[in-house]
Every structure is written in structure tokens, then in C-alpha cells.
Write a protein that holds these residues in place. Structure first.
Motif, mmCIF file in Angstrom:
data_model
loop_
_atom_site.group_PDB
_atom_site.id
_atom_site.type_symbol
_atom_site.label_atom_id
_atom_site.label_comp_id
_atom_site.label_asym_id
_atom_site.label_seq_id
_atom_site.Cartn_x
_atom_site.Cartn_y
_atom_site.Cartn_z
ATOM 1 N N ALA A 19 0.825 -1.210 0.000
ATOM 2 C CA ALA A 19 0.000 0.000 0.000
ATOM 3 C C ALA A 19 0.860 1.262 0.000
ATOM 4 O O ALA A 19 0.587 2.212 -0.743
ATOM 5 C CB ALA A 19 -0.933 -0.002 1.208
ATOM 6 N N VAL A 20 1.898 1.282 0.813
ATOM 7 C CA VAL A 20 2.779 2.452 0.866
ATOM 8 C C VAL A 20 3.522 2.606 -0.457
ATOM 9 O O VAL A 20 3.637 3.716 -0.993
ATOM 10 C CB VAL A 20 3.763 2.344 2.052
ATOM 11 C CG1 VAL A 20 4.851 3.398 1.966
ATOM 12 C CG2 VAL A 20 3.014 2.457 3.368
ATOM 13 N N THR A 21 3.999 1.494 -1.001
ATOM 14 C CA THR A 21 4.689 1.547 -2.288
ATOM 15 C C THR A 21 3.759 2.061 -3.384
ATOM 16 O O THR A 21 4.148 2.875 -4.211
ATOM 17 C CB THR A 21 5.219 0.152 -2.665
ATOM 18 O OG1 THR A 21 6.121 -0.284 -1.650
ATOM 19 C CG2 THR A 21 5.923 0.165 -3.988
ATOM 20 N N GLY A 22 2.525 1.590 -3.374
ATOM 21 C CA GLY A 22 1.566 2.048 -4.362
ATOM 22 C C GLY A 22 1.189 3.512 -4.218
ATOM 23 O O GLY A 22 0.745 4.144 -5.173
ATOM 24 N N ALA A 23 1.375 4.071 -3.026
ATOM 25 C CA ALA A 23 1.037 5.478 -2.794
ATOM 26 C C ALA A 23 2.175 6.433 -3.141
ATOM 27 O O ALA A 23 1.955 7.640 -3.232
ATOM 28 C CB ALA A 23 0.641 5.673 -1.335
ATOM 29 N N VAL A 24 3.372 5.903 -3.336
ATOM 30 C CA VAL A 24 4.539 6.762 -3.586
ATOM 31 C C VAL A 24 4.403 7.509 -4.916
ATOM 32 O O VAL A 24 4.593 8.721 -4.972
ATOM 33 C CB VAL A 24 5.846 5.937 -3.544
ATOM 34 C CG1 VAL A 24 7.004 6.714 -4.108
ATOM 35 C CG2 VAL A 24 6.150 5.502 -2.123
ATOM 36 N N LEU A 25 4.086 6.808 -5.991
ATOM 37 C CA LEU A 25 4.004 7.467 -7.296
ATOM 38 C C LEU A 25 2.866 8.473 -7.396
ATOM 39 O O LEU A 25 3.070 9.567 -7.936
ATOM 40 C CB LEU A 25 3.908 6.432 -8.418
ATOM 41 C CG LEU A 25 5.242 5.792 -8.796
ATOM 42 C CD1 LEU A 25 5.035 4.697 -9.821
ATOM 43 C CD2 LEU A 25 6.217 6.811 -9.311
ATOM 44 N N PRO A 26 1.665 8.170 -6.901
ATOM 45 C CA PRO A 26 0.635 9.218 -6.915
ATOM 46 C C PRO A 26 1.036 10.436 -6.088
ATOM 47 O O PRO A 26 0.670 11.562 -6.432
ATOM 48 C CB PRO A 26 -0.601 8.527 -6.327
ATOM 49 C CG PRO A 26 -0.393 7.086 -6.648
ATOM 50 C CD PRO A 26 1.087 6.877 -6.545
ATOM 51 N N ALA A 27 1.797 10.227 -5.024
ATOM 52 C CA ALA A 27 2.273 11.369 -4.238
ATOM 53 C C ALA A 27 3.236 12.216 -5.065
ATOM 54 O O ALA A 27 3.236 13.446 -4.971
ATOM 55 C CB ALA A 27 2.942 10.890 -2.958
ATOM 56 N N LEU A 28 4.059 11.570 -5.887
ATOM 57 C CA LEU A 28 4.970 12.316 -6.752
ATOM 58 C C LEU A 28 4.230 13.051 -7.862
ATOM 59 O O LEU A 28 4.730 14.030 -8.406
ATOM 60 C CB LEU A 28 6.012 11.374 -7.363
ATOM 61 C CG LEU A 28 7.059 10.818 -6.406
ATOM 62 C CD1 LEU A 28 7.922 9.784 -7.115
ATOM 63 C CD2 LEU A 28 7.909 11.919 -5.822
ATOM 64 N N ALA A 29 3.031 12.578 -8.195
ATOM 65 C CA ALA A 29 2.251 13.236 -9.245
ATOM 66 C C ALA A 29 1.841 14.641 -8.838
ATOM 67 O O ALA A 29 1.556 15.475 -9.696
ATOM 68 C CB ALA A 29 1.017 12.404 -9.572
ATOM 69 N N PHE A 30 1.814 14.911 -7.543
ATOM 70 C CA PHE A 30 1.480 16.262 -7.092
ATOM 71 C C PHE A 30 2.568 17.263 -7.474
ATOM 72 O O PHE A 30 2.358 18.463 -7.389
ATOM 73 C CB PHE A 30 1.250 16.288 -5.578
ATOM 74 C CG PHE A 30 -0.056 15.672 -5.176
ATOM 75 C CD1 PHE A 30 -1.249 16.246 -5.569
ATOM 76 C CD2 PHE A 30 -0.091 14.518 -4.430
ATOM 77 C CE1 PHE A 30 -2.460 15.685 -5.210
ATOM 78 C CE2 PHE A 30 -1.287 13.941 -4.065
ATOM 79 C CZ PHE A 30 -2.481 14.521 -4.459
ATOM 80 N N MET A 31 3.729 16.771 -7.887
ATOM 81 C CA MET A 31 4.799 17.665 -8.323
ATOM 82 C C MET A 31 4.552 18.186 -9.733
ATOM 83 O O MET A 31 5.321 18.986 -10.233
ATOM 84 C CB MET A 31 6.140 16.954 -8.250
ATOM 85 C CG MET A 31 6.560 16.585 -6.862
ATOM 86 S SD MET A 31 8.062 15.624 -6.981
ATOM 87 C CE MET A 31 8.790 15.893 -5.423
ATOM 88 N N GLY A 32 3.524 17.662 -10.403
ATOM 89 C CA GLY A 32 3.159 18.234 -11.684
ATOM 90 C C GLY A 32 3.159 17.278 -12.854
ATOM 91 O O GLY A 32 2.462 17.504 -13.817
ATOM 92 N N ASP A 33 3.918 16.207 -12.831
ATOM 93 C CA ASP A 33 3.980 15.300 -13.970
ATOM 94 C C ASP A 33 3.044 14.114 -13.774
ATOM 95 O O ASP A 33 2.843 13.639 -12.665
ATOM 96 C CB ASP A 33 5.403 14.764 -14.155
ATOM 97 C CG ASP A 33 6.332 15.801 -14.745
ATOM 98 O OD1 ASP A 33 5.825 16.717 -15.413
ATOM 99 O OD2 ASP A 33 7.547 15.697 -14.522
ATOM 100 N N ASP A 34 2.499 13.644 -14.895
ATOM 101 C CA ASP A 34 1.717 12.421 -14.864
ATOM 102 C C ASP A 34 2.712 11.271 -14.741
ATOM 103 O O ASP A 34 3.620 11.133 -15.556
ATOM 104 C CB ASP A 34 0.899 12.293 -16.142
ATOM 105 C CG ASP A 34 0.003 11.083 -16.128
ATOM 106 O OD1 ASP A 34 -0.330 10.603 -15.026
ATOM 107 O OD2 ASP A 34 -0.363 10.611 -17.220
ATOM 108 N N VAL A 35 2.559 10.482 -13.723
ATOM 109 C CA VAL A 35 3.555 9.472 -13.413
ATOM 110 C C VAL A 35 3.335 8.205 -14.221
ATOM 111 O O VAL A 35 4.169 7.829 -15.024
ATOM 112 C CB VAL A 35 3.521 9.125 -11.914
ATOM 113 C CG1 VAL A 35 4.843 8.628 -11.454
ATOM 114 C CG2 VAL A 35 3.092 10.283 -11.082
ATOM 115 N N ALA A 36 2.246 7.546 -13.965
ATOM 116 C CA ALA A 36 1.924 6.290 -14.632
ATOM 117 C C ALA A 36 0.439 6.026 -14.410
ATOM 118 O O ALA A 36 -0.146 6.545 -13.461
ATOM 119 C CB ALA A 36 2.757 5.156 -14.069
ATOM 120 N N PRO A 37 -0.167 5.196 -15.253
ATOM 121 C CA PRO A 37 -1.573 4.859 -15.035
ATOM 122 C C PRO A 37 -1.768 4.123 -13.707
ATOM 123 O O PRO A 37 -0.871 3.408 -13.240
ATOM 124 C CB PRO A 37 -1.917 3.945 -16.215
ATOM 125 C CG PRO A 37 -0.850 4.167 -17.222
ATOM 126 C CD PRO A 37 0.367 4.616 -16.484
#
Length: 191
Positions: A87-105
Motif C-alpha cells: 500500500a505504501v509503495t503504491g502510494a509513492v508514485l501518486p504522491a509524486l504526481a502532485f509535483m506536476g507530472d503524470d507518473v503512470a496509469p
């Protein structure tokens, strides 16, 4: 609640969580200059692999003999620990998406987080928590050098780099997640 605090401290959860965030942010920042653009599956897979690799250290306790003599059942606690890592690993990339870039689906993130967490759990059960990171890191390293192909075996070998709607990649991830969680929950970390 006291047991949860003691468990988290004995498994180095606070330090692991801090390192997961620092590692993911560092990998993401370094990948921004590559010119591959947002949504590159290699960057997303690398961030997720780094996150589970850091969290793998907490899958073994300080004293194996002390863990074995506990008066409560370890199976649900171990399974919950593996699921929490996912769960924490899965939340890391969406958290990085707040920096402005679309991370991954989202499907890609969930699939890779589940499969990589299963690989970490298999590694911890087979080699110990301190070496649990070797399987996800090794698989990603090999997958980066496999030439692209539409064949089933290649899709299984490169499951963490495949698009989210690839059936072979999804089944590989689900199998790894189920086997890893079950193996670690039942056997615990190897000494």
C-alpha cells in the motif's frame, strides 16, 4: 496499541518510511532530465522497485528466536506487514504526481506495487529480510535488457514494464503477490 508501536520500531518502519520517500523522490528527480517524458514505465518501475527494496529491511526482526517465542500468532501480522508495504509503495508514485507530472496509469502502479511486494516477501522468506531486495532489483535489471516482443514469455519476463492492460503481466504480478504474501506469512523471514 503498544504492541503496534513496538512492532514498528523493531521492524525499522519509521526509518524505512523516511528512506522510501527520500529514495523515491531522488530517483524521480534524477529521471526528470532523461528526456523520456512522463509516463515512462522504466522510471515508474524503478521508483517502485527502490521503494520496496528499502521497505524489505523491515521484514526481519532483531532477534529471530524472540520472534518465534511470541505468545500471539505471527501469520496475520506478517501478512498485514506485507500488505502495508504494498500500500505504501503504491502510494509513492501518486504522491509524486502532485509535483506536476503524470507518473503512470493507476493500473500500472497497482500491478507493479503488488508484484514487487510479492517478490520482496519471497526474497525475505528465502534469503532473510536484509536480502529481500535482491529479487525485485534482479528482475527489474533483467527486464530492462530483454528485447521487446509480443510473445507470452517476454511479457512475463518484463511484466513490470508492460502496459497495464497486458494480461500476462497482470497474472504474473498477482501470482507473485499471492505466493510472496503467503510464503512470508507462513514461514517468516529466513535467519
Amino acid at each position: 496499541m503498544r504492541w503496534l508501536t513496538l512492532y514498528a520500531r523493531s521492524r525499522q518502519v519509521p526509518a524505512s518510511l523516511a528512506l522510501v520517500l527520500i529514495g523515491a523522490g531522488t530517483v524521480w528527480a534524477l529521471a526528470q532530465g532523461t528526456g523520456e517524458g512522463p509516463g515512462d514505465p522504466r522510471t515508474a518501475a524503478l521508483v517502485l522497485t527502490a521503494a520496496v527494496a528499502v521497505a524489505a529491511a523491515g521484514l526481519s526482526g532483531q532477534d529471530h528466536a524472540l520472534d518465534r517465542t511470541a505468545a500471539f500468532g505471527w501469520v496475520p501480522r506478517r501478512a498485514a506487514h506485507v500488505l502495508l508495504i504494498g500500500a505504501v509503495t503504491g502510494a509513492v508514485l501518486p504522491a509524486l504526481a502532485f509535483m506536476g507530472d503524470d507518473v503512470a496509469p493507476t493500473g500500472f502502479i497497482v500491478r507493479d506495487a503488488a508484484g514487487l511486494t510479492g517478490l520482496v516477501a519471497i526474497g525475505a522468506a528465502a534469503f532473510g529480510g536484509q536480502f529481500g531486495w535482491t529479487l525485485p532489483f534482479g528482475w527489474l535489471s533483467a527486464a530492462l535488457f530483454v528485447p521487446p516482443s509480443a510473445g507470452g514469455p517476454v511479457q512475463v519476463a518484463t511484466w513490470m514494464l508492460q502496459p497495464p492492460d497486458t494480461a500476462a503481466a497482470t497474472w504474473t504480478s498477482l501470482t507473485l503477490a499471492a505466493v510472496g504474501t503467503l510464503a512470508y506469512a507462513l514461514t517468516g523471514p529466513r535467519r
